[in-house]
Write a protein that holds these residues in place. Sequence first.
Motif, mmCIF file in Angstrom:
data_model
loop_
_atom_site.group_PDB
_atom_site.id
_atom_site.type_symbol
_atom_site.label_atom_id
_atom_site.label_comp_id
_atom_site.label_asym_id
_atom_site.label_seq_id
_atom_site.Cartn_x
_atom_site.Cartn_y
_atom_site.Cartn_z
ATOM 1 N N ASP A 84 5.529 -1.979 -27.580
ATOM 2 C CA ASP A 84 5.995 -0.868 -28.416
ATOM 3 C C ASP A 84 7.344 -1.159 -29.059
ATOM 4 N N PHE A 85 8.172 -1.990 -28.406
ATOM 5 C CA PHE A 85 9.484 -2.327 -28.958
ATOM 6 C C PHE A 85 9.341 -2.910 -30.355
ATOM 7 N N PHE A 86 8.419 -3.840 -30.513
ATOM 8 C CA PHE A 86 8.261 -4.461 -31.824
ATOM 9 C C PHE A 86 7.540 -3.561 -32.810
ATOM 10 N N ASN A 87 6.678 -2.695 -32.315
ATOM 11 C CA ASN A 87 6.057 -1.731 -33.225
ATOM 12 C C ASN A 87 7.113 -0.819 -33.846
ATOM 13 N N ARG A 88 8.143 -0.471 -33.052
ATOM 14 C CA ARG A 88 9.208 0.416 -33.543
ATOM 15 C C ARG A 88 10.224 -0.311 -34.415
ATOM 16 N N ASN A 89 10.586 -1.541 -34.056
ATOM 17 C CA ASN A 89 11.735 -2.194 -34.670
ATOM 18 C C ASN A 89 11.435 -3.385 -35.569
ATOM 19 N N TYR A 90 10.328 -4.053 -35.329
ATOM 20 C CA TYR A 90 10.088 -5.318 -36.014
ATOM 21 C C TYR A 90 8.672 -5.428 -36.540
ATOM 22 N N SER A 91 8.141 -4.374 -37.109
ATOM 23 C CA SER A 91 6.737 -4.400 -37.510
ATOM 24 C C SER A 91 6.439 -5.498 -38.526
ATOM 25 N N GLU A 92 7.444 -5.917 -39.300
ATOM 26 C CA GLU A 92 7.213 -6.963 -40.298
ATOM 27 C C GLU A 92 8.053 -8.209 -40.036
ATOM 28 N N ALA A 93 8.601 -8.311 -38.833
ATOM 29 C CA ALA A 93 9.495 -9.436 -38.553
ATOM 30 C C ALA A 93 8.709 -10.732 -38.395
ATOM 31 N N ILE A 94 9.168 -11.755 -39.097
ATOM 32 C CA ILE A 94 8.583 -13.078 -38.962
ATOM 33 C C ILE A 94 9.698 -14.012 -38.495
ATOM 34 N N TYR A 95 9.458 -14.711 -37.400
ATOM 35 C CA TYR A 95 10.456 -15.654 -36.915
ATOM 36 C C TYR A 95 10.323 -16.974 -37.651
ATOM 37 N N GLU A 96 11.260 -17.865 -37.408
ATOM 38 C CA GLU A 96 11.321 -19.104 -38.169
ATOM 39 C C GLU A 96 10.092 -19.986 -37.994
ATOM 40 N N ASN A 97 9.360 -19.801 -36.905
ATOM 41 C CA ASN A 97 8.161 -20.606 -36.705
ATOM 42 C C ASN A 97 6.942 -19.984 -37.396
ATOM 43 N N GLY A 98 7.143 -18.898 -38.126
ATOM 44 C CA GLY A 98 6.055 -18.292 -38.886
ATOM 45 C C GLY A 98 5.133 -17.414 -38.075
ATOM 46 N N ILE A 99 5.423 -17.238 -36.788
ATOM 47 C CA ILE A 99 4.571 -16.413 -35.921
ATOM 48 C C ILE A 99 5.143 -15.006 -35.852
ATOM 49 N N GLN A 100 4.323 -14.005 -36.144
ATOM 50 C CA GLN A 100 4.811 -12.635 -36.073
ATOM 51 C C GLN A 100 5.008 -12.238 -34.613
ATOM 52 N N CYS A 101 6.139 -11.603 -34.352
ATOM 53 C CA CYS A 101 6.446 -11.174 -32.982
ATOM 54 C C CYS A 101 5.517 -10.041 -32.572
ATOM 55 N N GLN A 102 5.013 -10.113 -31.378
ATOM 56 C CA GLN A 102 4.109 -9.093 -30.863
ATOM 57 C C GLN A 102 4.694 -8.349 -29.659
ATOM 58 N N ASP A 103 5.474 -9.030 -28.852
ATOM 59 C CA ASP A 103 5.955 -8.430 -27.600
ATOM 60 C C ASP A 103 7.457 -8.620 -27.453
ATOM 61 N N MET A 104 8.090 -7.675 -26.788
ATOM 62 C CA MET A 104 9.469 -7.848 -26.346
ATOM 63 C C MET A 104 9.387 -8.208 -24.868
ATOM 64 N N ILE A 105 9.776 -9.417 -24.538
ATOM 65 C CA ILE A 105 9.731 -9.866 -23.153
ATOM 66 C C ILE A 105 11.141 -9.778 -22.597
ATOM 67 N N ARG A 106 11.301 -9.025 -21.538
ATOM 68 C CA ARG A 106 12.603 -8.826 -20.917
ATOM 69 C C ARG A 106 12.656 -9.661 -19.643
ATOM 70 N N LEU A 107 13.711 -10.484 -19.532
ATOM 71 C CA LEU A 107 13.909 -11.321 -18.360
ATOM 72 C C LEU A 107 15.222 -10.955 -17.707
ATOM 73 N N SER A 108 15.305 -11.195 -16.410
ATOM 74 C CA SER A 108 16.502 -10.824 -15.666
ATOM 75 C C SER A 108 16.808 -11.868 -14.610
ATOM 76 N N GLN A 109 18.103 -11.953 -14.244
ATOM 77 C CA GLN A 109 18.534 -12.870 -13.198
ATOM 78 C C GLN A 109 19.630 -12.208 -12.376
ATOM 79 N N SER A 110 19.493 -12.275 -11.068
ATOM 80 C CA SER A 110 20.539 -11.772 -10.197
ATOM 81 C C SER A 110 21.605 -12.848 -10.027
ATOM 82 N N LEU A 111 22.865 -12.450 -10.191
ATOM 83 C CA LEU A 111 23.963 -13.387 -10.032
ATOM 84 C C LEU A 111 24.625 -13.253 -8.661
ATOM 85 N N GLY A 112 24.088 -12.332 -7.853
ATOM 86 C CA GLY A 112 24.606 -11.961 -6.559
ATOM 87 C C GLY A 112 25.158 -13.055 -5.746
#
Length: 151
Positions: free
Chosen positions: A123-151
């Motif tokens: 849904d992130f890309f549906n709201r914000n990047y419906s026509e966004a094309i990255y430099e590799n020519g592939i339209q973005c479909q998903d927002m992938i969120r990654l995390s790391q604990s620095l604890g």
Amino acid sequence: MEIRELFMDEPPPMHLLLLADPSRELVEEYLGSGTCFVALNDERMIGVYVLLQKGPKLIEIMNIAVDERHQGRGIGRQLIEHAIGRAREQGYKTIEIGTGNSGIGQLALYQKCGFRITRVDRDFFNRNYSEAIYENGIQCQDMIRLSQSLG
């Protein structure tokens, strides 16, 4: 190569920042509230990222990008490792990164640096990047969120 913080009176490398994120409005918002770091080779900007504070113990890496002529040389990994080191120095407990380019190589790099996928948000890309094309020519479909604990 050296990595240094961009000073307030220096123009940001918009060509690199827009390579990572095609939305100029969001990039300018990140620059207004984050700290920009650049990778330099012979005084030429070849890479960039922005550190954005999201909370008292949470910081996010935004807009990691490497000049197309310098890709594949480990600069992206050095930028990520630099960002992780800065977050640790500043006492943050968690660092996050988001990517809309869900290529296996990019995700593998983040995971090698200690990040784990925590969410996929189409849904992130549906709201914000419906026509966004990255430099590799592939339209973005998903927002992938990654995390790391620095604890």
